[in-house]
Design a protein around this motif. Structure first.
Motif, PDB file in Angstrom:
ATOM      1  N   ARG A  56      16.054  11.791   8.180  1.00 30.97           N
ATOM      2  CA  ARG A  56      15.193  11.488   9.019  1.00 30.97           C
ATOM      3  C   ARG A  56      14.365  10.126   8.600  1.00 30.97           C
ATOM      4  N   THR A  57      14.215   9.173   9.385  1.00 30.10           N
ATOM      5  CA  THR A  57      13.356   7.851   8.910  1.00 30.10           C
ATOM      6  C   THR A  57      12.205   8.010   9.768  1.00 30.10           C
ATOM      7  N   LEU A  58      11.196   7.330   8.958  1.00 29.29           N
ATOM      8  CA  LEU A  58       9.673   7.454   9.848  1.00 29.29           C
ATOM      9  C   LEU A  58       9.267   6.061   9.512  1.00 29.29           C
ATOM     10  N   ARG A  59       9.141   5.263  10.448  1.00 28.09           N
ATOM     11  CA  ARG A  59       8.418   3.980  10.240  1.00 28.09           C
ATOM     12  C   ARG A  59       7.064   4.057  10.792  1.00 28.09           C
ATOM     13  N   VAL A  60       6.230   3.663   9.988  1.00 30.10           N
ATOM     14  CA  VAL A  60       4.700   3.423  10.370  1.00 30.10           C
ATOM     15  C   VAL A  60       4.027   2.116  10.196  1.00 30.10           C
ATOM     16  N   ARG A  61       2.926   2.027  10.808  1.00 28.35           N
ATOM     17  CA  ARG A  61       2.182   0.568  10.460  1.00 28.35           C
ATOM     18  C   ARG A  61       0.694   1.204   9.947  1.00 28.35           C
ATOM     19  N   VAL A  62       0.423   0.671   8.764  1.00 23.95           N
ATOM     20  CA  VAL A  62      -0.894   0.831   8.147  1.00 23.95           C
ATOM     21  C   VAL A  62      -2.190   0.382   8.876  1.00 23.95           C
ATOM     22  N   GLU A  63      -2.966   1.322   9.303  1.00 22.71           N
ATOM     23  CA  GLU A  63      -4.085   1.164  10.013  1.00 22.71           C
ATOM     24  C   GLU A  63      -5.250   1.055   9.122  1.00 22.71           C
ATOM     25  N   SER A  64      -5.432   1.867   8.231  1.00 26.61           N
ATOM     26  CA  SER A  64      -6.457   1.845   7.494  1.00 26.61           C
ATOM     27  C   SER A  64      -6.167   2.230   6.017  1.00 26.61           C
TER      28      SER A  64
ATOM     29  N   LYS B  40       8.610  -0.359  -4.763  1.00 25.09           N
ATOM     30  CA  LYS B  40       8.367   0.623  -5.873  1.00 25.09           C
ATOM     31  C   LYS B  40       7.050   1.436  -5.686  1.00 25.09           C
ATOM     32  N   ALA B  41       6.726   2.170  -6.331  1.00 25.61           N
ATOM     33  CA  ALA B  41       5.485   3.266  -6.260  1.00 25.61           C
ATOM     34  C   ALA B  41       4.115   2.212  -6.476  1.00 25.61           C
ATOM     35  N   GLY B  42       4.491   1.364  -7.078  1.00 21.27           N
ATOM     36  CA  GLY B  42       2.958   0.428  -7.652  1.00 21.27           C
ATOM     37  C   GLY B  42       2.892  -0.824  -6.670  1.00 21.27           C
ATOM     38  N   THR B  43       3.882  -0.949  -5.717  1.00 24.27           N
ATOM     39  CA  THR B  43       3.700  -1.990  -4.871  1.00 24.27           C
ATOM     40  C   THR B  43       2.323  -1.949  -3.842  1.00 24.27           C
ATOM     41  N   ALA B  44       1.495  -2.929  -3.598  1.00 22.76           N
ATOM     42  CA  ALA B  44       0.295  -3.060  -3.001  1.00 22.76           C
ATOM     43  C   ALA B  44       0.668  -2.722  -1.413  1.00 22.76           C
ATOM     44  N   VAL B  45      -0.097  -2.091  -0.892  1.00 24.69           N
ATOM     45  CA  VAL B  45       0.020  -1.670   0.587  1.00 24.69           C
ATOM     46  C   VAL B  45      -1.036  -2.237   1.222  1.00 24.69           C
ATOM     47  N   ALA B  46      -1.163  -2.889   2.315  1.00 19.36           N
ATOM     48  CA  ALA B  46      -2.043  -3.667   2.964  1.00 19.36           C
ATOM     49  C   ALA B  46      -2.405  -3.309   4.484  1.00 19.36           C
ATOM     50  N   VAL B  47      -3.434  -3.363   5.199  1.00 21.86           N
ATOM     51  CA  VAL B  47      -3.700  -3.108   6.540  1.00 21.86           C
ATOM     52  C   VAL B  47      -2.695  -3.990   7.334  1.00 21.86           C
ATOM     53  N   GLY B  48      -1.964  -3.403   8.275  1.00 21.34           N
ATOM     54  CA  GLY B  48      -0.914  -4.275   8.989  1.00 21.34           C
ATOM     55  C   GLY B  48       0.504  -4.070   8.463  1.00 21.34           C
ATOM     56  N   ASP B  49       0.807  -3.673   7.394  1.00 20.44           N
ATOM     57  CA  ASP B  49       2.085  -3.454   6.726  1.00 20.44           C
ATOM     58  C   ASP B  49       2.904  -2.409   7.513  1.00 20.44           C
ATOM     59  N   GLU B  50       4.174  -2.567   7.576  1.00 22.01           N
ATOM     60  CA  GLU B  50       5.163  -1.557   8.081  1.00 22.01           C
ATOM     61  C   GLU B  50       5.656  -0.895   7.230  1.00 22.01           C
TER      62      GLU B  50
ATOM     63  N   GLU C 207      -8.165  13.905   9.189  1.00 22.71           N
ATOM     64  CA  GLU C 207      -8.361  12.358   9.267  1.00 22.71           C
ATOM     65  C   GLU C 207      -7.284  11.636   8.710  1.00 22.71           C
ATOM     66  N   ALA C 208      -6.218  12.319   8.186  1.00 23.04           N
ATOM     67  CA  ALA C 208      -5.088  11.629   7.430  1.00 23.04           C
ATOM     68  C   ALA C 208      -4.101  10.827   8.646  1.00 23.04           C
ATOM     69  N   GLY C 209      -4.191  11.349   9.701  1.00 27.99           N
ATOM     70  CA  GLY C 209      -3.375  10.579  10.678  1.00 27.99           C
ATOM     71  C   GLY C 209      -3.764   9.488  11.484  1.00 27.99           C
ATOM     72  N   GLU C 210      -5.192   9.190  11.026  1.00 31.67           N
ATOM     73  CA  GLU C 210      -5.680   7.917  11.394  1.00 31.67           C
ATOM     74  C   GLU C 210      -5.590   6.771  10.578  1.00 31.67           C
ATOM     75  N   LEU C 211      -4.882   6.983   9.557  1.00 30.04           N
ATOM     76  CA  LEU C 211      -4.393   5.915   8.386  1.00 30.04           C
ATOM     77  C   LEU C 211      -3.289   5.244   8.967  1.00 30.04           C
ATOM     78  N   TYR C 212      -2.456   5.775   9.892  1.00 27.77           N
ATOM     79  CA  TYR C 212      -1.158   4.962  10.202  1.00 27.77           C
ATOM     80  C   TYR C 212      -0.826   5.349  11.546  1.00 27.77           C
TER      81      TYR C 212
END
Length: 92
Positions: A54-62, A36-46, A71-76
């Motif tokens: 189209r599906t986009l899968r990213v890893r949270v870096e910052s 959900k929108a309020g779910t907490a995101v942490a560094v390292g989450d996919e 700088e936005a592309g540096e976050l994942y």
């Protein structure tokens, strides 16, 4: 950080209200689970986001509250980008 805020600050989604709608429609997953929108995101989450066919899968870096566009592309890190090809059954 909230998922909708991360999607906005990382520029994966243009507006936070749109990010909330995408989450509420069940088109976003964190570590393979619907989020959900309020779910907490942490560094390292996919995070996986479905945009139409189209599906986009990213890893949270910052995590940053606000970022510049440059700088936005540096976050994942993009892990996978897939798109379903629509086939025309009529053959025309």
């Amino acid at each position: 950080m909230r998922l909708d805020k991360f999607l906005k600050s990382s520029r994966l989604v243009k507006r936070r209200t749109l990010a909330k709608e995408v989450c509420d429609q069940g088109r976003v997953e964190i570590n393979g689970r619907p989020a959900k929108a309020g779910t907490a995101v942490a560094v390292g989450d996919e995070v996986a986001v479905r945009f139409g066919n189209r599906t986009l899968r990213v890893r949270v870096e910052s995590l940053k509250e606000t970022t510049r566009k440059s700088e936005a592309g540096e976050l994942y890190t993009v892990l996978e980008q897939t798109s379903k090809v629509r086939t025309d059954e009529t053959g025309s």
